[in-house]
Design an enzyme around this catalytic site. Structure first.
Site, mmCIF file in Angstrom:
data_model
loop_
_atom_site.group_PDB
_atom_site.id
_atom_site.type_symbol
_atom_site.label_atom_id
_atom_site.label_comp_id
_atom_site.label_asym_id
_atom_site.label_seq_id
_atom_site.Cartn_x
_atom_site.Cartn_y
_atom_site.Cartn_z
ATOM 1 N N CYS A 50 1.070 0.034 2.051
ATOM 2 C CA CYS A 50 -0.085 0.780 1.537
ATOM 3 C C CYS A 50 -0.249 2.108 2.257
ATOM 4 C CB CYS A 50 -1.361 -0.048 1.657
ATOM 5 S SG CYS A 50 -1.822 -0.456 3.347
ATOM 6 N N GLU A 53 -0.264 1.632 -3.176
ATOM 7 C CA GLU A 53 0.802 0.773 -2.676
ATOM 8 C C GLU A 53 2.148 1.371 -3.092
ATOM 9 O OE1 GLU A 53 0.608 -1.887 -0.810
ATOM 10 O OE2 GLU A 53 -1.466 -2.592 -0.980
#
EC number: 2.1.1.35
Length: 504
Positions: A451, A497
């Site tokens: 992330c 992400e």
């Protein structure tokens, strides 16, 4: 409560993309980088300083009202709400299509710099080998959008501190910094990423605090008791609330009394409007306490909430990690499954597995699933989920990956192919985990979910791809970055992400 009004964006998409372009400086690397004194320090310090999406958000906020030392405190109004929105959801003024373009360009810039440095480590002259416009050699797929754009969070953490009116029993999100001494807690029910149910529970917790004679704990050493609130929900509308209290010097009898009071408030008092599925209570003398450090005590209701995802019924404990965007998580996990390419002859190794969803969703396509997770409650959830869904070829281990993985891999050295999936926290993988993956010949394919591809996570990728280095005990064949897929789980924020596929 005033409601945020959408205004004409002060900065166009072209402005945002131009800021991304600020990082595309000729050559990408400073001249001394061709003979690096220490590649990890150099890359992490000078070459890839910070993460680009964060810089984008910071640049954008500079065009807004200053966050520093609020000039006045007073009733909550649009200005406070806008300040909070610009901090928590910096891209909220843009259309979602524009947000996706910003994020895609940011991920592309990160990958360009990362690839350039890896190529340099492998002896490629990045200034002449590939034209700048074509410097990205891995396949970068289009960004996958979130199916849900507003109110997508299934977990929210609300703080307690002084609000704009000076009331110390305000529940919301922080503006300002502790270092600057200008912390203000602003109610968050206007934020686009927070669902109404979460805001409702936070509002009633604030009502409870303001009628309680017990003071909130704003700074540990200054006393006070009531602390943060965590709200978790699922797609069926079930709601779990977790209230944290600093016990200070309260006796057990006094603590029991406070538990009864908060329990009655949410069962029979005004808080009953929240219709909680469960209410947990945790005594905490630290900023964050795990269940092992200080157990979560169920005051009433069901001990777990459940979610339906990828044809699995998943159990979620109060302490377990679960992606905050459920609909987006399904897109993310499908992407991981497609890139993993497992078959009946492979073992799937799921490192930092959380509640085990990735591995369990692919269990029917592989010979065995091996999961490793630090949080004991999450492992118990994974085992329950496997048993409930009739999955018999999974095995989950509790503990630190750096301690479990080397021995686990050694026990599987029988020639069977292993596909590894890693989904670490923002701090990245421990260097011993990277060593174990790199030095295991059976792992030919690796899916890395990040992330925030910067800092320690960037170091992880470099050590997976650099030439063999006996000094760092990186002896195995290096991995090659083959594909990258951005998946947006966080609309209105700069975060995204990034799923990376490595092979060797």
């Amino acid at each position: 409560m005033a409601v945020l009004k959408r205004r004409v964006p002060m900065h166009s998409l072209r402005y945002f993309l131009s800021m991304v372009g600020l990082f595309s400086k000729p050559g990408l690397l400073p001249s001394y980088a061709r003979n690096p004194p220490g590649w990890s320090k150099l890359f992490l310090g000078t070459v890839c300083k910070g993460d680009f999406t964060h810089v984008i958000a910071t640049k954008y906020q500079k065009g807004q009202k200053s966050q520093k030392k609020p000039s006045h405190l007073g009733p909550l109004d649009d200005s406070w709400q806008e300040r909070l929105a610009d901090v928590v959801t910096p891209l909220w003024r843009l259309s979602y299509e524009e947000q996706l373009k910003v994020k895609f360009e940011a991920q592309k810039k990160i990958l360009q710099r990362l690839e350039s440095y890896i190529q340099m480590l492998n002896g490629v002259d990045v200034t002449t080998a590939v034209p700048k416009s074509e410097r990205l050699s891995c396949l970068l797929h289009p960004i996958i959008p979130s199916p849900v754009i507003n109110g997508y969070r299934n977990k929210s953490t609300f703080s307690v501190n002084r609000g704009p009116d000076g009331n110390p029993k305000t529940v919301g999100y922080y503006l300002g910094t502790w270092r600057g001494g200008n912390i203000v807690c602003v109610q968050s029910n206007h934020l686009k990423n927070i669902p109404e149910k979460h805001s409702q529970v936070a509002q009633y917790y604030e009502i409870f605090l303001r009628q309680s004679p017990m003071e909130p704990c704003l700074v540990f050493h200054e006393g006070g008791y009531w602390r943060e609130l965590i709200v978790r929900t699922n797609s069926q509308g079930h709601t779990m609330a977790i209230i944290t209290l600093h016990p200070q010097k309260l006796s057990q009898e006094e603590l029991r009394g406070q538990k009864e009071i908060v329990k009655e408030f949410f069962i029979k008092g005004p808080g009953a409007a929240c219709d909680l599925t469960s209410l947990y209570f945790q005594e905490s003398t630290m900023t964050r306490c795990s269940h092992q450090q200080s157990p979560f005590e169920l005051l009433f209701g069901e001990p777990y909430i459940f979610e339906e995802l990828l044809s699995l019924k998943i159990r979620i404990s109060p302490d377990a990690f679960f992606q905050i965007n459920t609909a987006g998580a399904e897109m993310l996990y499908r992407t991981v499954g497609e890139l993993a390419g497992v078959n009946s002859d492979t073992i799937l190794l799921d490192i930092c597995c959380g509640t085990g969803v990735i591995g369990l969703s692919l269990a029917q396509h592989t010979s065995q699933v091996l999961g490793i997770e630090l949080v004991e409650q999450a492992v118990e959830d994974a085992r329950w989920t496997a048993a409930y869904n009739g999955i018999t070829n999974s095995e989950f281990h509790t503990g630190r990956a750096e301690k479990i993985l080397p021995g686990l891999l050694k026990s599987k050295e029988d020639g069977q192919s292993i596909v590894a999936v890693v989904n670490p926290a923002r701090a990245g993988l421990h260097y011993k985990v990277v060593q174990a993956i790199r030095n295991c010949r059976a792992i030919r394919r690796l899916v890395f979910v990040s992330c925030k591809l910067h800092g320690e996570t960037t170091r992880n990728v470099i050590e997976l791809c650099c030439p063999p280095n006996p000094a760092k005990k990186l002896l195995g064949e290096p991995f090659l970055l083959q594909q990258a897929v951005p998946v947006d789980l966080f609309p209105h924020t700069p975060h995204c992400e990034l799923v990376l596929l490595f092979s060797r």
